[in-house]
Design a protein around this motif. Structure first.
Motif, PDB file in Angstrom:
ATOM      1  N   ASN A  11       0.730  -1.145  -0.069  1.00 53.81           N
ATOM      2  CA  ASN A  11       0.170  -0.213  -0.184  1.00 53.81           C
ATOM      3  C   ASN A  11       0.734   1.643  -0.167  1.00 53.81           C
ATOM      4  N   ILE A  12       1.780   1.077   0.327  1.00 51.77           N
ATOM      5  CA  ILE A  12       2.572   2.573   0.613  1.00 51.77           C
ATOM      6  C   ILE A  12       3.667   2.801  -1.114  1.00 51.77           C
TER       7      ILE A  12
ATOM      8  N   ARG B 174       1.847   1.906  -3.642  1.00 52.47           N
ATOM      9  CA  ARG B 174       1.173   1.897  -4.372  1.00 52.47           C
ATOM     10  C   ARG B 174       0.220   3.160  -4.373  1.00 52.47           C
ATOM     11  N   LYS B 175       0.645   3.864  -2.923  1.00 51.05           N
ATOM     12  CA  LYS B 175       0.718   5.283  -2.887  1.00 51.05           C
ATOM     13  C   LYS B 175       1.652   6.327  -3.583  1.00 51.05           C
ATOM     14  N   THR B 176       3.147   5.599  -3.330  1.00 54.99           N
ATOM     15  CA  THR B 176       4.317   6.039  -3.981  1.00 54.99           C
ATOM     16  C   THR B 176       4.137   6.161  -5.107  1.00 54.99           C
TER      17      THR B 176
ATOM     18  N   LEU C 111       1.510   6.425  -7.210  1.00 57.20           N
ATOM     19  CA  LEU C 111       0.433   8.200  -7.573  1.00 57.20           C
ATOM     20  C   LEU C 111       1.287   9.666  -7.300  1.00 57.20           C
ATOM     21  N   LYS C 112       2.007   9.850  -6.157  1.00 53.18           N
ATOM     22  CA  LYS C 112       2.835  10.450  -5.943  1.00 53.18           C
ATOM     23  C   LYS C 112       4.231  11.179  -6.967  1.00 53.18           C
TER      24      LYS C 112
END
Length: 260
Positions: free
Chosen positions: A137-138, A140-142, A144-145
Motif C-alpha cells: 500500500n505504501i 501504491r501511494k508512492t 501516485l505521487k
C-alpha cells in the motif's frame, strides 16, 4: 536522459525506473556499483545534459557508497541539470538537500527534488517490520505521487522537497545532530553459529565489506554502507545491524507481485 541510483533492497531503483518510465521513452539507468571504475559508462553520463539521481536516505544523510562516488567523479556533474529522488520510510527533513549541497560544489544545477515514502528495509527492528500488504500500500501511494510529480515536471514546475533552509534545520536537529557523528560502518554483526558459509552476502555487498574466513564463515571488514541488503537476503537470518534478531525480511519483489 540518464538515471543513476543506489538501492540497497530495490526501493530507490524501482522509484527511479517508474519515474523515468512515466517521464520519457528515452532514458538509461545505471547503478553506482556498475559505474564505479567504469570509464566507458562514466563518459556516457558525461555526454548527457539531464541526470536523475535516486537513493535511500539514512539518518537524513547520503549512503556512503553514493557519497564516495560523487566525490570521486564530481566533474561529470559540472553544468548538468540534476533532479534528486530521495526515498525514505518516515521523515528526513533534507534528505535530498544533503546530496544537493554536495553536487553544487561540483557546479551541478539542481533543478528540483522529491521525497518518496517507501517501505522500511530495517528487518532487525520489531517496530519497523510491516506486512507485505502494508508495504504494498505504501508503494501504491508512492506510485501516485511519482505520476503527479512527472505531470508537474512536464508543465515546467519542479518540486523542491528537502532543499530549503527550513528542511536543512529539520534534518539536522531531528537526525544528524543525534546520529551524524556516529560511525555505524563497523556495527554489522554475524552469528557464526547460524552462518552456513554460502557466500550469498559476500556477492551481494555493494561495498565489498564481507568475505568468508578460513572457517567458511562470513565476516565484516567494517566498511558497511547500511543498505541492509545482506540482512534481508541471508537465508538463515545470521546477520543483524541495528538490532539483535531478524524479525522479518523485506523484499520489494513480494510487494510488486501484489501490485500486478
Amino acid at each position: 536522459m540518464i538515471g543513476i541510483y543506489f538501492s540497497g533492497t530495490g526501493n530507490s531503483k524501482y522509484c527511479l525506473e517508474y519515474f523515468l518510465e512515466c517521464y520519457t521513452d528515452n532514458y538509461k539507468i545505471f547503478s553506482v556499483e556498475e559505474l564505479n571504475n567504469n570509464k566507458e559508462l562514466i563518459n556516457e553520463i558525461s555526454n548527457d545534459e539531464n541526470i536523475f539521481i535516486s537513493y535511500p536516505v539514512y539518518f537524513s544523510s547520503v549512503p556512503r557508497i553514493l557519497m564516495e562516488f560523487v566525490n570521486s567523479n564530481g566533474s561529470i556533474f559540472n553544468n548538468k541539470k540534476v533532479f534528486i529522488i530521495a526515498t525514505m520510510y518516515m521523515f528526513s527533513g533534507d534528505g535530498a538537500g544533503v546530496l544537493a549541497r554536495i553536487l553544487k560544489k561540483y557546479k551541478a544545477d539542481i533543478i528540483g527534488a522529491v521525497h518518496l515514502k517507501m517501505p522500511d528495509s530495517i528487518s532487525d527492528g520489531k517496530f519497523t517490520c510491516k506486512t507485505v500488504e502494508n508495504n504494498t500500500n505504501i508503494i501504491r501511494k508512492t506510485k501516485l505521487k511519482i505520476e503527479e510529480t512527472v505531470k508537474l515536471l512536464k508543465d515546467g514546475k519542479y518540486p523542491k522537497d528537502g532543499l530549503s533552509f527550513v528542511s536543512f534545520m529539520l534534518g539536522y536537529l531531528s537526525q544528524r545532530a543525534w546520529f551524524g557523528n556516529r560511525d555505524f560502518s563497523n556495527k554489522l554483526k554475524i552469528d557464526v553459529n547460524k552462518c552456513i558459509g554460502c557466500g550469498k552476502c559476500v556477492k551481494l555487498c555493494p561495498m565489498k565489506n564481507l568475505n568468508l574466513n578460513e572457517n567458511k564463515k562470513a565476516c565484516s571488514n567494517h566498511n558497511c554502507t547500511l543498505c541492509y541488503r545482506c540482512v534481508n537476503e541471508c537465508t538463515v537470518q545470521a546477520i543483524t545491524l541495528f538490532g539483535k534478531k531478524v524479525f522479518s525480511q523485506y523484499s520489494i519483489k513480494d510487494c510488486l507481485n501484489l501490485l500486478k
